[in-house]
Write an enzyme that holds these catalytic residues in place. Structure first.
Site, short mmCIF file in Angstrom:
data_model
loop_
_atom_site.label_atom_id
_atom_site.label_comp_id
_atom_site.label_asym_id
_atom_site.label_seq_id
_atom_site.Cartn_x
_atom_site.Cartn_y
_atom_site.Cartn_z
N SER A 148 65.67 23.13 33.37
CA SER A 148 65.83 24.35 32.85
C SER A 148 67.45 24.28 32.46
O SER A 148 68.13 23.63 33.03
CB SER A 148 65.58 25.77 33.53
OG SER A 148 66.31 26.67 32.81
N TYR A 165 66.50 30.17 41.36
CA TYR A 165 66.01 29.53 40.40
C TYR A 165 66.74 28.40 39.78
O TYR A 165 66.60 27.24 39.41
CB TYR A 165 65.27 30.56 39.26
CG TYR A 165 64.71 29.76 37.87
CD1 TYR A 165 63.55 29.40 38.05
CD2 TYR A 165 65.56 29.84 36.71
CE1 TYR A 165 62.72 28.99 36.83
CE2 TYR A 165 65.15 29.20 35.44
CZ TYR A 165 63.82 28.82 35.52
OH TYR A 165 63.29 28.14 34.60
#
Length: 257
Positions: A148, A165
């Protein structure tokens, strides 16, 4: 008929984790469109079956769905064995399964942190380990990890407040580089895609509050679209990327600049 050439995946089998919905399904469809047979694993096997049925109906490829929690080693072992039994060698692995937990760092429960790490990092490791064993034996393979942009640059809390995350995705990026170094001698390429903001179940809450701000700060002034992700996945899965390994490709409209 268009000649696919370097992008032809006919005869290849791809295992896509988290392929029942969202970005995973987009990538599974892209590979099927160019000839690959598709094995989809997901904690919700119903979603996986929907993807498999679509792939078979739309592209005429063999496709199967499997229930698997990638954070549980026994389930990963069983799933990989079943896929090899059903399809033969796995040529392409897309480690897409992931989860997130939005919370301030000072308030995040440790259990939430561990869950994110177990699924995002642990699942990527376990799938790579057990699929990689047969890739090493066959001396070929393409592993595509889904990182990401959040693992490349830090975001302010009012845009993304999910430190577990972001940290897990940064870990995936380094795991990609390290594994590429270790397994290159076996003919295995290991690369990662780092998506920016795409519309998905995982990003729905963030986009509902910050979409205009995110688009305004993006050099290309838009969110990601399915075609952009399909192109990157197809490139890394195909012969077109045979001399590329250990790379993190940001598909983000320039937001990581």
């Amino acid at each position: 008929m268009v000649e696919k050439g370097l992008f032809d995946l006919t005869g290849k089998t791809a295992l896509v984790t988290g392929g029942g919905t969202g970005l995973g399904r987009i990538m599974a469809e892209a590979l099927a469109e160019h000839g690959a047979n598709i094995a989809v694993c997901s904690r919700n096997v119903t979603h996986g079956l929907e993807t498999a049925d679509f792939v078979t109906a739309q592209y005429g490829r063999k496709a199967e769905a499997y229930s698997c929690n990638v954070a549980v080693e026994e389930e990963v072992i069983e799933t990989v064995e079943r896929v090899i039994e059903d399809f033969g060698p796995i040529h392409i692995l897309i480690n897409n399964s992931g989860t997130t937990w939005g919370e301030k760092a000072e308030d995040m429960p440790y259990e939430a942190w561990r869950k994110v790490m177990d699924v995002n990092l642990g699942g990527t490791f376990l799938m790579s380990k057990y699929v990689g064993r047969q890739m090493i034996q066959n001396r070929e393979g393409k592993i595509i990890n889904i990182g990401s942009v959040a693992g490349i640059k830090a975001e302010p809390a009012d845009v993304l407040n999910a430190i577990g995350y972001s940290t897990s995705k940064a870990g995936i990026h380094h795991f990609t580089k390290d594994l590429a170094m270790k397994w290159g001698e076996y003919g295995i390429s290991v690369n990662a895609i780092a998506p920016g903001f795409f519309e998905s179940k995982m990003t729905r809450h963030v986009l509902s509050e910050n979409q205009e701000k995110i688009i305004r700060k993006n050099p290309l002034k838009r969110l990601g679209d399915p075609g952009s992700l399909k192109g990157a996945a197809l490139f890394l899965a195909s012969r077109a990327s045979d001399h590329i390994t250990g790379q993190i490709i940001a598909v983000d409209g320039g937001s990581s600049l």
